[in-house]
Design a protein around this motif. Structure first.
Motif, PDB file in Angstrom:
ATOM      1  N   GLU A  86       4.409 -12.094  15.951  1.00 53.39           N
ATOM      2  CA  GLU A  86       2.936 -11.646  15.101  1.00 53.39           C
ATOM      3  C   GLU A  86       4.106 -11.399  13.643  1.00 53.39           C
ATOM      4  O   GLU A  86       2.517 -11.506  13.216  1.00 53.39           O
ATOM      5  N   HIS A 120       2.275  -1.594   0.095  1.00 56.54           N
ATOM      6  CA  HIS A 120       1.533  -2.124   1.825  1.00 56.54           C
ATOM      7  C   HIS A 120       3.138  -1.577   2.645  1.00 56.54           C
ATOM      8  O   HIS A 120       4.256  -1.795   3.121  1.00 56.54           O
ATOM      9  N   ASP A 122       4.054   0.197   5.662  1.00 58.33           N
ATOM     10  CA  ASP A 122       3.339   0.104   6.983  1.00 58.33           C
ATOM     11  C   ASP A 122       4.818   0.615   8.632  1.00 58.33           C
ATOM     12  O   ASP A 122       5.361   1.986   7.940  1.00 58.33           O
ATOM     13  N   HIS A 249       2.109  -4.813   8.625  1.00 59.41           N
ATOM     14  CA  HIS A 249       1.836  -6.777   9.090  1.00 59.41           C
ATOM     15  C   HIS A 249       1.337  -7.270   9.568  1.00 59.41           C
ATOM     16  O   HIS A 249       1.429  -9.011   8.974  1.00 59.41           O
ATOM     17  N   GLY A 250       1.647  -7.350  10.404  1.00 64.51           N
ATOM     18  CA  GLY A 250       0.985  -8.412  11.245  1.00 64.51           C
ATOM     19  C   GLY A 250      -0.978  -9.025  11.853  1.00 64.51           C
ATOM     20  O   GLY A 250      -0.640  -9.995  12.612  1.00 64.51           O
ATOM     21  N   MET A 251      -1.239  -7.761  11.299  1.00 59.98           N
ATOM     22  CA  MET A 251      -2.679  -8.221  11.844  1.00 59.98           C
ATOM     23  C   MET A 251      -3.199  -8.590  10.496  1.00 59.98           C
ATOM     24  O   MET A 251      -2.796  -8.825   9.776  1.00 59.98           O
ATOM     25  N   GLU A 252      -4.099  -9.099  11.008  1.00 55.56           N
ATOM     26  CA  GLU A 252      -4.920 -10.118   9.877  1.00 55.56           C
ATOM     27  C   GLU A 252      -7.003  -9.087  10.152  1.00 55.56           C
ATOM     28  O   GLU A 252      -7.502  -9.473  11.136  1.00 55.56           O
ATOM     29  N   PRO A 253      -6.753  -8.874   8.844  1.00 60.02           N
ATOM     30  CA  PRO A 253      -6.700  -9.225   7.785  1.00 60.02           C
ATOM     31  C   PRO A 253      -4.608  -7.924   8.344  1.00 60.02           C
ATOM     32  O   PRO A 253      -5.207  -7.027   8.633  1.00 60.02           O
ATOM     33  N   SER A 254      -3.878  -7.698   7.163  1.00 60.07           N
ATOM     34  CA  SER A 254      -2.868  -6.827   7.582  1.00 60.07           C
ATOM     35  C   SER A 254      -3.734  -5.482   6.637  1.00 60.07           C
ATOM     36  O   SER A 254      -4.799  -5.659   5.726  1.00 60.07           O
ATOM     37  N   GLU A 255      -2.648  -4.347   7.114  1.00 58.06           N
ATOM     38  CA  GLU A 255      -3.864  -2.987   6.974  1.00 58.06           C
ATOM     39  C   GLU A 255      -2.700  -2.012   6.344  1.00 58.06           C
ATOM     40  O   GLU A 255      -0.886  -2.277   7.108  1.00 58.06           O
TER      41      GLU A 255
END
Length: 280
Positions: A86, A120, A122, A249-255
């Motif tokens: 991811e 950022h 996480d 960090h691995g999400m689309e978009p990042s959260e």
């Protein structure tokens, strides 16, 4: 046995959770829960105590980091295949090792403080292994004899610091409050198989991470043995064994975390943590 430290920060007292989930005071048995308590003989003596004879702690006191005097926090990166995928990383052929400052440690219900200007930060829920006996050049077959117990851990990470400020993982992992540990230190005898534990994390009640330690690339015995080839593991050292998929960090978009978020996590048999996220 579930060992805890309770009370205001810097003034915690030793305690134990009895079979009915009641917090009992251990102050008459030991001054604090420290690495000296983690040897097999000392743990056996504590285990033999009649917990119902210990004073009950009333109210709902703060729980602190369940072990004082932790010497080092050694972390294993990218130890779940789906997490490596991811974040666009290759599957490691050997454990990836990095360190986390002990000043990052905080209690299982304390506030998580975002670093100044952070955008950022996480989350990463993990199984933590606590060393009970010095380990140096140990085999996988003998590795578990050096483990005192386990705890839940959250490896918080400031991704900009980690990835864009010189590519130094430790820098992004070591901010104050970036290492919540607990709520208990659970002795090894209570966890029959550390490779069969579910772990989860939620942000504002929404499930973000769910996994099982059976999906770790390198298991606990492998990790303890491997680390002992490069450094001496001392009683009280903590090993964070990696996180399953679902990081922001691995999400689309990042959260990423923001002030006002509530972060909850848990590991089978090791209890749950609950934190508010605040700005410094």
């Amino acid at each position: 046995m579930k060992l805890v430290r309770y009370g205001q920060k810097g003034a915690e007292k030793p305690g134990v959770i009895d079979a009915d989930g009641v917090l009992r005071d251990l102050s008459h048995e030991l001054n604090d829960i420290t690495p000296d308590c983690l040897g097999s003989d000392r743990l056996a003596a504590l285990q033999a105590l009649d917990k119902t004879e210990l004073p009950e702690v009333t109210g709902k006191p703060r729980l602190g980091v369940p072990l004082d005097g932790i010497g080092k926090i050694v972390c294993i990166g990218l130890n779940y295949r789906d997490h490596a995928k991811e974040v666009g990383a290759e599957i490691p052929s050997e454990p990836i090792i990095f360190m986390k400052a002990t000043t990052a440690l905080t209690g299982p219900f304390d506030d998580i403080k975002l670093p100044r200007g952070s955008k950022h930060t996480d989350w990463e829920v993990e199984l933590a292994v606590v060393i009970g006996k010095t380990a140096q050049y140990v085999s996988e077959d003998d590795a578990m004899d050096h483990v005192a117990g386990y705890a839940g851990f959250i490896d918080l990470s400031e991704r900009e610091y980690q990835n864009k400020r010189g590519g130094q993982w430790t820098k992004g992992k070591s901010c104050d409050t970036f290492g919540p540990l607990g709520p208990w230190l659970v002795t090894r005898d209570e966890i029959l198989d550390p490779q069969r534990l579910s772990l989860w994390l939620e942000v504002d009640g929404r499930r973000k991470q769910f996994g099982n330690t059976e999906l770790m690339i390198f298991g606990v015995a492998q990790i303890v043995s491997y680390l002992s080839q490069f450094m001496t593991l001392a009683p009280g050292d903590v090993i964070a064994t990696g996180t399953p998929p679902g990081v922001g960090h691995g999400m689309e978009p990042s959260e990423y975390l923001r002030a006002g978020n509530r972060l909850e996590s848990g590991v089978d048999g090791l209890g749950a943590q609950n934190h508010f996220v605040v700005s410094v």
